[in-house]
Design a protein around this motif. Structure first.
Motif, PDB file in Angstrom:
ATOM      1  N   MET A 124     -50.142  12.374  11.119  1.00  0.00           N
ATOM      2  CA  MET A 124     -50.425  13.740  11.511  1.00  0.00           C
ATOM      3  C   MET A 124     -51.069  13.800  12.899  1.00  0.00           C
ATOM      4  SD  MET A 124     -50.079  16.945  10.770  1.00  0.00           S
ATOM      5  CE  MET A 124     -49.445  16.840   9.127  1.00  0.00           C
ATOM      6  N   ALA A 125     -51.843  12.777  13.260  1.00  0.00           N
ATOM      7  CA  ALA A 125     -52.469  12.764  14.588  1.00  0.00           C
ATOM      8  C   ALA A 125     -51.413  12.784  15.683  1.00  0.00           C
ATOM      9  CB  ALA A 125     -53.383  11.553  14.745  1.00  0.00           C
ATOM     10  N   ASP A 126     -50.314  12.085  15.464  1.00  0.00           N
ATOM     11  CA  ASP A 126     -49.235  12.094  16.453  1.00  0.00           C
ATOM     12  C   ASP A 126     -48.617  13.481  16.587  1.00  0.00           C
ATOM     13  OD1 ASP A 126     -49.559   9.422  17.102  1.00  0.00           O
ATOM     14  OD2 ASP A 126     -48.057   8.742  15.658  1.00  0.00           O
ATOM     15  N   ARG A 127     -48.486  14.188  15.470  1.00  0.00           N
ATOM     16  CA  ARG A 127     -47.938  15.546  15.517  1.00  0.00           C
ATOM     17  C   ARG A 127     -48.871  16.473  16.289  1.00  0.00           C
ATOM     18  NH1 ARG A 127     -47.564  20.283  11.562  1.00  0.00           N
ATOM     19  NH2 ARG A 127     -45.949  21.516  12.554  1.00  0.00           N
ATOM     20  N   VAL A 128     -50.168  16.349  16.046  1.00  0.00           N
ATOM     21  CA  VAL A 128     -51.148  17.175  16.762  1.00  0.00           C
ATOM     22  C   VAL A 128     -51.079  16.877  18.259  1.00  0.00           C
ATOM     23  CG1 VAL A 128     -53.620  17.560  17.117  1.00  0.00           C
ATOM     24  CG2 VAL A 128     -52.681  17.528  14.791  1.00  0.00           C
ATOM     25  N   LYS A 129     -51.032  15.602  18.624  1.00  0.00           N
ATOM     26  CA  LYS A 129     -50.939  15.238  20.051  1.00  0.00           C
ATOM     27  C   LYS A 129     -49.663  15.792  20.668  1.00  0.00           C
ATOM     28  CE  LYS A 129     -53.406  10.853  19.595  1.00  0.00           C
ATOM     29  NZ  LYS A 129     -53.240   9.399  19.666  1.00  0.00           N
ATOM     30  N   ASP A 130     -48.567  15.727  19.914  1.00  0.00           N
ATOM     31  CA  ASP A 130     -47.289  16.247  20.407  1.00  0.00           C
ATOM     32  C   ASP A 130     -47.378  17.756  20.631  1.00  0.00           C
ATOM     33  OD1 ASP A 130     -44.447  15.962  21.054  1.00  0.00           O
ATOM     34  OD2 ASP A 130     -44.107  17.065  19.181  1.00  0.00           O
ATOM     35  N   LEU A 131     -47.912  18.487  19.661  1.00  0.00           N
ATOM     36  CA  LEU A 131     -48.072  19.932  19.811  1.00  0.00           C
ATOM     37  C   LEU A 131     -48.979  20.270  20.989  1.00  0.00           C
ATOM     38  CD1 LEU A 131     -48.523  21.004  16.079  1.00  0.00           C
ATOM     39  CD2 LEU A 131     -46.545  21.496  17.535  1.00  0.00           C
ATOM     40  N   ALA A 132     -50.038  19.492  21.164  1.00  0.00           N
ATOM     41  CA  ALA A 132     -51.011  19.744  22.235  1.00  0.00           C
ATOM     42  C   ALA A 132     -50.423  19.519  23.619  1.00  0.00           C
ATOM     43  CB  ALA A 132     -52.241  18.871  22.031  1.00  0.00           C
ATOM     44  N   SER A 133     -49.359  18.733  23.700  1.00  0.00           N
ATOM     45  CA  SER A 133     -48.795  18.414  25.012  1.00  0.00           C
ATOM     46  C   SER A 133     -47.538  19.211  25.346  1.00  0.00           C
ATOM     47  CB  SER A 133     -48.487  16.916  25.085  1.00  0.00           C
ATOM     48  OG  SER A 133     -47.458  16.594  24.170  1.00  0.00           O
ATOM     49  N   LYS A 134     -47.080  20.067  24.442  1.00  0.00           N
ATOM     50  CA  LYS A 134     -45.826  20.799  24.672  1.00  0.00           C
ATOM     51  C   LYS A 134     -45.971  21.986  25.620  1.00  0.00           C
ATOM     52  CE  LYS A 134     -43.241  19.535  20.625  1.00  0.00           C
ATOM     53  NZ  LYS A 134     -41.870  19.264  20.845  1.00  0.00           N
ATOM     54  N   LYS A 135     -47.166  22.540  25.714  1.00  0.00           N
ATOM     55  CA  LYS A 135     -47.415  23.698  26.575  1.00  0.00           C
ATOM     56  C   LYS A 135     -48.596  23.399  27.494  1.00  0.00           C
ATOM     57  CE  LYS A 135     -44.475  26.565  24.628  1.00  0.00           C
ATOM     58  NZ  LYS A 135     -43.482  27.363  25.242  1.00  0.00           N
ATOM     59  N   ALA A 136     -48.730  24.184  28.543  1.00  0.00           N
ATOM     60  CA  ALA A 136     -49.814  23.967  29.502  1.00  0.00           C
ATOM     61  C   ALA A 136     -51.186  24.187  28.883  1.00  0.00           C
ATOM     62  CB  ALA A 136     -49.626  24.880  30.710  1.00  0.00           C
ATOM     63  N   ALA A 137     -51.282  25.148  27.961  1.00  0.00           N
ATOM     64  CA  ALA A 137     -52.548  25.425  27.274  1.00  0.00           C
ATOM     65  C   ALA A 137     -52.252  25.601  25.786  1.00  0.00           C
ATOM     66  CB  ALA A 137     -53.213  26.674  27.833  1.00  0.00           C
ATOM     67  N   VAL A 138     -52.995  24.876  24.963  1.00  0.00           N
ATOM     68  CA  VAL A 138     -52.801  24.919  23.514  1.00  0.00           C
ATOM     69  C   VAL A 138     -54.169  25.045  22.852  1.00  0.00           C
ATOM     70  CG1 VAL A 138     -51.938  23.669  21.490  1.00  0.00           C
ATOM     71  CG2 VAL A 138     -50.741  23.460  23.684  1.00  0.00           C
ATOM     72  N   ILE A 139     -54.255  25.954  21.882  1.00  0.00           N
ATOM     73  CA  ILE A 139     -55.510  26.156  21.163  1.00  0.00           C
ATOM     74  C   ILE A 139     -55.235  26.072  19.666  1.00  0.00           C
ATOM     75  CG2 ILE A 139     -57.492  27.655  20.787  1.00  0.00           C
ATOM     76  CD1 ILE A 139     -56.789  29.064  23.444  1.00  0.00           C
ATOM     77  N   PHE A 140     -55.959  25.194  18.997  1.00  0.00           N
ATOM     78  CA  PHE A 140     -55.905  25.102  17.544  1.00  0.00           C
ATOM     79  C   PHE A 140     -57.063  25.952  17.017  1.00  0.00           C
ATOM     80  CE2 PHE A 140     -53.721  21.348  18.999  1.00  0.00           C
ATOM     81  CZ  PHE A 140     -52.638  21.247  18.126  1.00  0.00           C
ATOM     82  N   THR A 141     -56.750  26.914  16.155  1.00  0.00           N
ATOM     83  CA  THR A 141     -57.733  27.887  15.713  1.00  0.00           C
ATOM     84  C   THR A 141     -57.627  28.137  14.208  1.00  0.00           C
ATOM     85  OG1 THR A 141     -56.346  29.851  15.930  1.00  0.00           O
ATOM     86  CG2 THR A 141     -57.438  29.090  17.917  1.00  0.00           C
ATOM     87  N   LYS A 142     -58.494  29.012  13.746  1.00  0.00           N
ATOM     88  CA  LYS A 142     -58.383  29.612  12.419  1.00  0.00           C
ATOM     89  C   LYS A 142     -58.523  31.117  12.613  1.00  0.00           C
ATOM     90  CE  LYS A 142     -59.949  25.933   9.415  1.00  0.00           C
ATOM     91  NZ  LYS A 142     -60.927  25.548   8.386  1.00  0.00           N
ATOM     92  N   SER A 143     -57.754  31.873  11.857  1.00  0.00           N
ATOM     93  CA  SER A 143     -57.744  33.324  12.056  1.00  0.00           C
ATOM     94  C   SER A 143     -59.086  33.975  11.734  1.00  0.00           C
ATOM     95  CB  SER A 143     -56.633  33.963  11.221  1.00  0.00           C
ATOM     96  OG  SER A 143     -56.827  33.697   9.842  1.00  0.00           O
TER      97      SER A 143
END
Length: 103
Positions: free
Chosen positions: A1-20
């Protein structure tokens, strides 16, 4: 899962992981929008594997796990870190360098 998070974090110039339900997450998203950025938002409480993503973020050193802010694929910190960067003017420069905003 860490690899997926790193991949998502690098796909766009700015990425924010949040909770609603997170007030600070909402504040950080608002700050980015006010600066003219359109960050990729991953609401962990609405993602199928959100709990695992949260654990992966903690494993990557994100503490607290949300909001976790990535600019140019690099973890820049949590809400207090980003607010400090904004106050000293560094955040805007980081967003420009990552091409998340243009001036």
């Amino acid at each position: 899962m860490a690899d997926r998070v790193k991949d998502l974090a690098s796909k766009k110039a700015a990425v924010i992981f949040t909770k609603s339900s997170c007030f600070m997450c909402h504040s950080i998203k608002s700050l980015f929008y006010e600066l003219g950025a359109s960050p990729e938002i991953h609401e962990l409480d609405k993602e199928l594997s959100g709990q695992e993503m949260e654990w992966a973020l903690r494993g990557l050193g994100c503490n607290p796990a949300v909001p976790a802010i990535f600019i140019g694929g690099r973890y820049v910190g949590s809400a207090k870190d980003v607010i400090s960067l904004h106050v000293d003017g560094t955040l805007k420069e980081m967003l420009i360098d990552a091409k998340a905003i243009w001036f």
